[in-house]
Design a protein around this motif. Structure first.
Motif, short mmCIF file in Angstrom:
data_model
loop_
_atom_site.label_atom_id
_atom_site.label_comp_id
_atom_site.label_asym_id
_atom_site.label_seq_id
_atom_site.Cartn_x
_atom_site.Cartn_y
_atom_site.Cartn_z
N PHE A 6 0.85 -1.19 0.00
CA PHE A 6 0.00 0.00 0.00
C PHE A 6 0.89 1.25 0.00
CE2 PHE A 6 -2.88 2.78 2.78
CZ PHE A 6 -3.77 3.11 1.76
N VAL A 40 -12.53 1.84 -3.32
CA VAL A 40 -11.99 2.96 -2.56
C VAL A 40 -13.13 3.93 -2.27
CG1 VAL A 40 -10.37 4.91 -2.62
CG2 VAL A 40 -9.78 2.76 -3.78
N TYR A 84 -4.32 0.37 8.86
CA TYR A 84 -4.34 -0.57 7.76
C TYR A 84 -5.07 -1.82 8.22
CZ TYR A 84 -3.30 -2.56 3.33
OH TYR A 84 -3.45 -3.09 2.06
N TYR A 122 -11.24 0.50 0.97
CA TYR A 122 -10.18 1.37 1.48
C TYR A 122 -10.84 2.72 1.71
CZ TYR A 122 -6.78 -1.93 -0.56
OH TYR A 122 -6.03 -3.03 -0.89
N VAL A 151 -4.35 2.74 -5.62
CA VAL A 151 -5.01 1.51 -5.15
C VAL A 151 -5.62 0.77 -6.34
CG1 VAL A 151 -6.83 0.59 -3.68
CG2 VAL A 151 -5.39 2.46 -2.85
N HIS A 154 -2.94 -0.98 -8.42
CA HIS A 154 -2.44 -2.20 -7.78
C HIS A 154 -3.38 -3.38 -7.99
CE1 HIS A 154 -0.39 -4.74 -4.83
NE2 HIS A 154 -1.61 -5.13 -4.51
N HIS A 155 -4.68 -3.11 -7.85
CA HIS A 155 -5.68 -4.19 -7.94
C HIS A 155 -6.17 -4.47 -9.36
CE1 HIS A 155 -6.24 -5.04 -3.67
NE2 HIS A 155 -6.19 -3.75 -3.44
#
Length: 192
Positions: A6, A40, A84, A122, A151, A154-155
């Motif tokens: 992250f 998110v 987190y 998130y 984010v 990344h995903h």
């Protein structure tokens, strides 16, 4: 995504990141699972002053213990990591909205609160009074865009995986002062 991943993703997106205390292990995981994480969520804080905003988002307040998000985006565009894992930011929201986020489709109107959002999102709290008059500096809007894009990148998600609290839970108004449609356009362009 691990806490280290992250942090790395946010920095790779060009953000200035401030690590606050034991953020990697500061969470509400004892209250329920975190995940599968599907998107998110963007909020405004209804606070003034970066230090006080970060502190309340880290610790919470009577009746709602912290962390209240994963990252606090202050007016200067810095992202302060305060937790987190499971965080008290989304609350109960609409399962139809979650389904649309997962499928990356247009959002339906949120009209029920039947699904645990703290498990699935998130959360970024953004320093702003939320009164429609408090300005959103360019540096802060760019940081919101970059954090959400980090984010998503990344995903492997697209911009439709980013929602505002007002799109999740009936009665919520945040973020107020910019539209989520315009923010999603910015995120889409950044992800290209």
């Amino acid at each position: 995504m691990s806490a280290s991943s992250f942090l790395k993703a946010l920095r790779a997106e060009g953000l200035t990141v401030v690590e606050v205390g034991d953020w990697r292990d500061h969470n509400r995981n004892h209250k329920g699972p975190w995940g599968p994480v599907n998107g998110v969520m963007i909020h405004h804080t209804v606070t003034r002053g970066s230090a006080a905003t970060v502190e309340i988002c880290r610790k919470g307040y009577a009746g709602l213990p912290g962390p209240l998000c994963h990252g606090v985006i202050t007016k200067d565009g810095r992202v302060h990591l305060v937790g987190y894992g499971r965080a008290n930011h989304a609350g109960l929201g609409d399962d139809d909205v979650l389904r649309a986020v997962v499928e990356e489709k247009a959002l339906p109107r949120d009209n029920e609160a039947n699904t645990d959002g703290n498990r699935h999102f998130y959360g970024f709290e953004c320093e702003n009074l939320g009164d429609g008059d408090d300005p959103w500096p360019a540096a802060q809007l760019e940081a919101i865009e970059r954090a959400a894009a980090a984010v998503c990148r990344h995903h492997g998600w697209n911009e439709r995986s980013v929602i505002g609290h007002l799109e999740w839970q009936p009665g919520k108004v945040d973020p107020r002062g910019f539209t989520m449609a315009s923010m999603r356009e910015r995120i889409r362009d950044r992800l290209k």
